[in-house]
Scaffold this motif. Structure first.
Motif, PDB file in Angstrom:
ATOM      1  N   GLU A  33       1.982  -9.113   0.269  1.00 14.22           N
ATOM      2  CA  GLU A  33       0.732  -9.861   0.393  1.00 14.22           C
ATOM      3  C   GLU A  33       0.106 -10.128  -0.968  1.00 14.22           C
ATOM      4  O   GLU A  33      -0.436 -11.210  -1.215  1.00 14.22           O
ATOM      5  CB  GLU A  33      -0.232  -9.102   1.304  1.00 14.22           C
ATOM      6  N   HIS A  34       0.180  -9.133  -1.855  1.00 11.88           N
ATOM      7  CA  HIS A  34      -0.343  -9.345  -3.211  1.00 11.88           C
ATOM      8  C   HIS A  34       0.411 -10.460  -3.914  1.00 11.88           C
ATOM      9  O   HIS A  34      -0.198 -11.368  -4.509  1.00 11.88           O
ATOM     10  CB  HIS A  34      -0.229  -8.045  -4.018  1.00 11.88           C
ATOM     11  N   SER A  37      -0.407 -13.967  -3.100  1.00 13.05           N
ATOM     12  CA  SER A  37      -1.746 -14.427  -3.474  1.00 13.05           C
ATOM     13  C   SER A  37      -1.903 -14.684  -4.964  1.00 13.05           C
ATOM     14  O   SER A  37      -2.959 -15.141  -5.402  1.00 13.05           O
ATOM     15  CB  SER A  37      -2.791 -13.390  -3.028  1.00 13.05           C
ATOM     16  N   ARG A  80      -6.876  -2.032   5.378  1.00 10.03           N
ATOM     17  CA  ARG A  80      -6.821  -2.636   4.035  1.00 10.03           C
ATOM     18  C   ARG A  80      -7.072  -4.131   4.101  1.00 10.03           C
ATOM     19  O   ARG A  80      -7.781  -4.691   3.264  1.00 10.03           O
ATOM     20  CB  ARG A  80      -5.456  -2.356   3.389  1.00 10.03           C
ATOM     21  N   ASN A  81      -6.494  -4.792   5.089  1.00 10.31           N
ATOM     22  CA  ASN A  81      -6.595  -6.239   5.213  1.00 10.31           C
ATOM     23  C   ASN A  81      -6.637  -6.613   6.689  1.00 10.31           C
ATOM     24  O   ASN A  81      -5.594  -6.833   7.310  1.00 10.31           O
ATOM     25  CB  ASN A  81      -5.402  -6.918   4.521  1.00 10.31           C
ATOM     26  N   SER A  84      -4.457  -9.493   8.071  1.00 15.39           N
ATOM     27  CA  SER A  84      -3.030  -9.471   7.765  1.00 15.39           C
ATOM     28  C   SER A  84      -2.180  -9.968   8.925  1.00 15.39           C
ATOM     29  O   SER A  84      -2.444  -9.669  10.092  1.00 15.39           O
ATOM     30  CB  SER A  84      -2.592  -8.051   7.396  1.00 15.39           C
ATOM     31  N   GLY A 421      -2.954   0.555  -0.646  1.00 13.99           N
ATOM     32  CA  GLY A 421      -3.795  -0.329  -1.441  1.00 13.99           C
ATOM     33  C   GLY A 421      -4.270   0.342  -2.714  1.00 13.99           C
ATOM     34  O   GLY A 421      -4.311  -0.282  -3.791  1.00 13.99           O
TER      35      GLY A 421
END
Length: 449
Positions: A33-34, A37, A80-81, A84, A421
């Motif tokens: 995911e990081h 982005s 965390r998200n 997601s 995270g």
């Protein structure tokens, strides 16, 4: 954050993960995911090694009616998200069961269903993992007295592969714990082997099982064996008067909050010990109250009907365990009177818990750079990075084995999403520089010996 490397430079990963259970699957998802982005130059490259041939999490305890002890919202990503695409709710949507699950009005999915969710999530990031590869060595790469990288050697059959990393994340999980001097055999099991071992009894006609332990797994084993073998006697042996209920009340559950990790980490040692003592009954040697009630009800019904085959041998311990070709011979000793009673069984199951793997056991020469406290426990910083000599600039992060520094959530699912995270942010904040160019790719990685 990046710099070009000469063509003959070895491939360097920003992060290598050892083990690919739920914690490192969550780590891989956070990385994915990081990277989605940010630009290519800010991406964090990673690869994971897992010795199992495919994803598996406590497969021996995926009893068909066993449920999770944590809310589905404490999945691999949501805390965390919440947006997601790797969440349990997205998994349910992909399986066509989202509405059905909502109508079920239950926070706690079946364990077998949550395992299927883990497999679903792991498959989405399987380009980052090498299954069937066991890490056998970690060696420091020393340049001018400084260790900026480590070389990780993994074995798959007769093949050895070597990968270089700026950071390690160790997520090797827990190991089944047996009483001292007792070995697992065809008739003496740890509960982690339950389902695989039971399948081997399909042509047998067992008359008695003994289950040792007073926690959730022990109670689940007792209930399962009693149901699966309707002609067999099932004897539960524990040192208490009975199973103790898990404290899952709202206030007590705050021990699993992310903020509780901050508070525990900064607390004095005597307060840490008190917190573990105060709230151990949220997780250790406790059983869901519904299962306790069901087992008590079953035992009482059998007493009324005169057909008792569910027996609870309270305030007792098992001694003199001897396996013969067709039985396990044991002695049940009363902790009150000392009276000893022989008790034979076809199978003896120890539901005696797990222990953390040695956090530093895989590190080889790297271990010499790592710090321990006065009790021999590894020193860990708030971001789950092991405290080391300044010469070791490669980060070593732990997923598990940090209960003494971070509290009860050390090896539990409750805080996994937040923990990964924290680790990812630490890797980024500590200035680890990704490698650019064609050698930065996640495929065709490492060298073969």
């Amino acid at each position: 954050m990046s710099q070009a490397l000469p063509d003959d430079a070895p491939l360097i990963h920003d992060l290598i993960g050892i083990g690919f259970g739920p914690s490192n699957v969550a780590m891989a998802i956070a990385l994915s995911e990081h990277n989605a982005s940010v630009g290519r130059q800010e991406a964090v490259t990673a690869h994971f090694f897992e010795r199992q041939p495919h994803f598996g999490w406590h497969r021996g305890m995926l009893i068909d009616d066993a449920t999770m002890q944590v809310s589905f919202l404490k999945d691999l990503v949501t805390l965390r998200n919440p947006a997601s695409e790797y969440s349990f709710l997205c998994y349910l949507k992909s399986k066509g069961r989202l509405i059905d699950f909502i109508n079920h009005k239950n926070l706690f999915p079946l364990r077998v269903e949550f395992h299927d969710y883990f497999e679903w999530a792991a498959a989405k990031v399987d380009d980052m993992v090498s299954y069937g590869h066991e890490v056998v060595a970690v060696q420091p790469v020393v340049e001018d007295g400084v260790v900026q990288y480590v070389d990780v050697t993994a074995r798959s059959g007769a093949e050895l592969v070597v990968h270089r990393a700026r950071n390690l994340v160790i997520g090797t999980g827990l190991r089944p714990q047996m009483p001292e001097g007792v070995e697992r055999t065809d008739r003496i099991w740890h509960n982690s082997d339950l389902l695989a071992r039971v399948d081997g009894l399909k042509d047998a006609d067992p008359s008695r099982f003994i289950v040792v332990g007073a926690g959730q797994s022990a109670a689940e084993n007792v209930a399962y064996l009693h149901r699966r073998f309707p002609e067999a006697e099932v004897c539960a042996v524990f040192s208490r008067y009975g199973y103790s209920p898990a404290d899952d009340s709202s206030f007590a559950n705050r021990i699993f909050d992310p903020e509780a990790v901050d508070e525990f980490f900064t607390a004095p040692e005597d307060v840490k010990r008190k917190l573990i003592d105060y709230h151990g009954n949220t997780n250790y040697s406790v059983v869901d109250i519904d299962l306790i009630d069901d087992l008590y009800r079953q035992e009482y019904q059998e007493k009324v009907l005169g057909t008792q085959r569910l027996r609870f041998l309270k305030v007792s311990r098992l001694t003199d365990v001897v396996e013969t070709p067709d039985k396990v011979r044991t002695t049940v000793e009363s902790l009150v009177t000392g009276e000893k009673t022989p008790l034979d069984a076809d199978v003896l199951v120890y539901a005696t818990g797990y222990r953390s793997a040695d956090a530093l056991g895989l590190l080889g020469d790297v271990e010499a750079y790592c710090h321990r406290d006065d009790d021999g426990r590894v020193r860990v910083e708030r971001d789950y990075r092991i405290e080391t000599d300044p010469e070791l600039q490669c980060g070593i992060y732990l997923q598990g084995g940090t209960e003494h520094t971070h509290g009860i959530t050390s090896s539990l699912l409750s805080n996994t999403a937040v923990r990964v995270g924290d680790i990812l942010q630490s890797v980024i904040d500590r200035g680890q520089e990704p490698v650019t160019g064609s050698r930065h790719a996640a495929d065709e990685i490492g060298s073969t010996l």
